[in-house]
Enzyme design. Structure first.
Site, mmCIF file in Angstrom:
data_model
loop_
_atom_site.group_PDB
_atom_site.id
_atom_site.type_symbol
_atom_site.label_atom_id
_atom_site.label_comp_id
_atom_site.label_asym_id
_atom_site.label_seq_id
_atom_site.Cartn_x
_atom_site.Cartn_y
_atom_site.Cartn_z
ATOM 1 C CG ASP A 133 -10.935 -1.861 0.600
ATOM 2 O OD1 ASP A 133 -9.951 -1.141 0.877
ATOM 3 O OD2 ASP A 133 -11.489 -2.585 1.444
ATOM 4 C CB SER A 155 -9.218 -1.081 -5.426
ATOM 5 O OG SER A 155 -10.234 -2.016 -5.109
ATOM 6 C CB ALA A 203 -6.950 -1.348 2.093
ATOM 7 C CB SER A 204 -8.428 -3.447 -2.704
ATOM 8 O OG SER A 204 -8.423 -3.815 -4.071
ATOM 9 C CG ASN A 205 -3.395 -5.818 -4.709
ATOM 10 O OD1 ASN A 205 -4.141 -6.335 -3.877
ATOM 11 N ND2 ASN A 205 -2.959 -6.493 -5.765
#
EC number: 5.99.1.4
Lengths: 206, 206
Positions: A11, A17, A13-15
């Protein structure tokens, strides 16, 4: 005999990730594994699972720790890091571009540029202006891509992708699949690559 | 100059604590770091934080994954593994013994024996009979230790220990402290040992 491959669900937006988006190409190349990039939206899945946001935002004790963890991991991996002033940062248009670019050679570079802007520079990544700016910097026809990314057909593509993630039992990001075997979290990238190699050997023959 | 040390906070009922309890002595010895064992009860802390149980028991999608993760990690580390038929398994008496044994050389062996019985053999670890059996197998005076472990003074010691964990901001297990720097999870054992060495160098000395 097919070359070993790993499905990489993430994702934008995912840190966590972010860490894998930045690391996976080098690690996979070292291991001799082909990566299949699978951008999706974790938010709707967390909603389905009954979370009111990312687990460590909901639980503030863990939330404070996560930024400390991110700072240390970025230092360890040699990645730029600036704690985002907004989290999670909406990146839906950027994700639509990633889905549109499924078969494009610039997909990994796109993802790295979006995530570096968010987590390295603490800048927003969702406005058409931001998206166009990043595309242009990559030498791509920004206006055309933004238009196509926002088309009904492409929006549907992202919804289907997110539904596919849900059907696979994905509950967080990043998540890797070596065949049907799921590995969750940036901490498992190396184990997932090992599993991709083993799965290919186990399937035998050339 | 004091030798580098790492505080190791763990819960004898916690599956990821099992991995670190089994690994930490070897890894710490290799790194030249002294381990300070800090058994505590995670349950009361999760209650305080508003969880109705371990996070991945509350969320069943993650729960199914965790057993897969444990199976793979035990294989990777060469540890015995049998998925427990009861989880989390109560281990309060065993933890009282661990707290009582704070300064005893047999504390690590005690913890390994309790956790191997739970996660390697799928057997209960909380009855006085089970606890006495493990103590006896370690060549220890079981009856005396069980009595002392259950004394009011020792029960208070465990409550104070758990409160100390809460005061440190601990929200999961295992958790490591290199000085004041917190590392959460078995996946961070190696990073925590590195930090313990760095912290010691930074503090200077001769």
């Amino acid at each position: 005999m097919p070359s070993p491959s790993l499905d990489f669900w993430f994702d934008l937006a995912s840190n966590y990730s972010y860490l894998s988006v930045m690391r996976i190409e080098t690690r996979a190349a070292q291991a001799g594994v082909t990566v299949r990039w699978r951008p999706f939206l974790l938010g709707p899945i967390l909603d389905t699972l009954g979370w009111e946001g990312p687990p460590f935002v909901v639980q503030k004790e863990k939330g404070a720790y996560v930024w400390q963890d991110m700072r240390r991991l970025c230092r360890k991996y040699g990645l730029p890091w600036r704690q985002p002033s907004e989290f999670p940062r909406r990146a839906v248009l950027a994700t639509r571009v990633a889905v549109l670019a499924a078969d494009e050679p610039w997909l990994p570079a796109w993802c790295r540029a979006v995530m570096t802007r968010n987590y390295g520079d603490d800048r927003e990544v969702d406005s058409p202006e931001a998206v166009a700016q990043i595309l242009t910097a990559l030498g791509l026809p920004a206006r055309q891509i933004v238009d196509e990314a926002g088309s009904d057909a492409n929006r549907l593509r992202l919804r289907e992708r997110t539904q596919a993630a849900r059907d696979l039992g994905i509950f967080g990001a990043p998540t890797f699949f070596a065949g049907e075997e799921m590995f969750w979290g940036n901490d498992r990238l190396e184990d997932a690559l090992d599993a991709a190699l083993t799965a290919r050997q186990a399937s035998g023959g050339d």
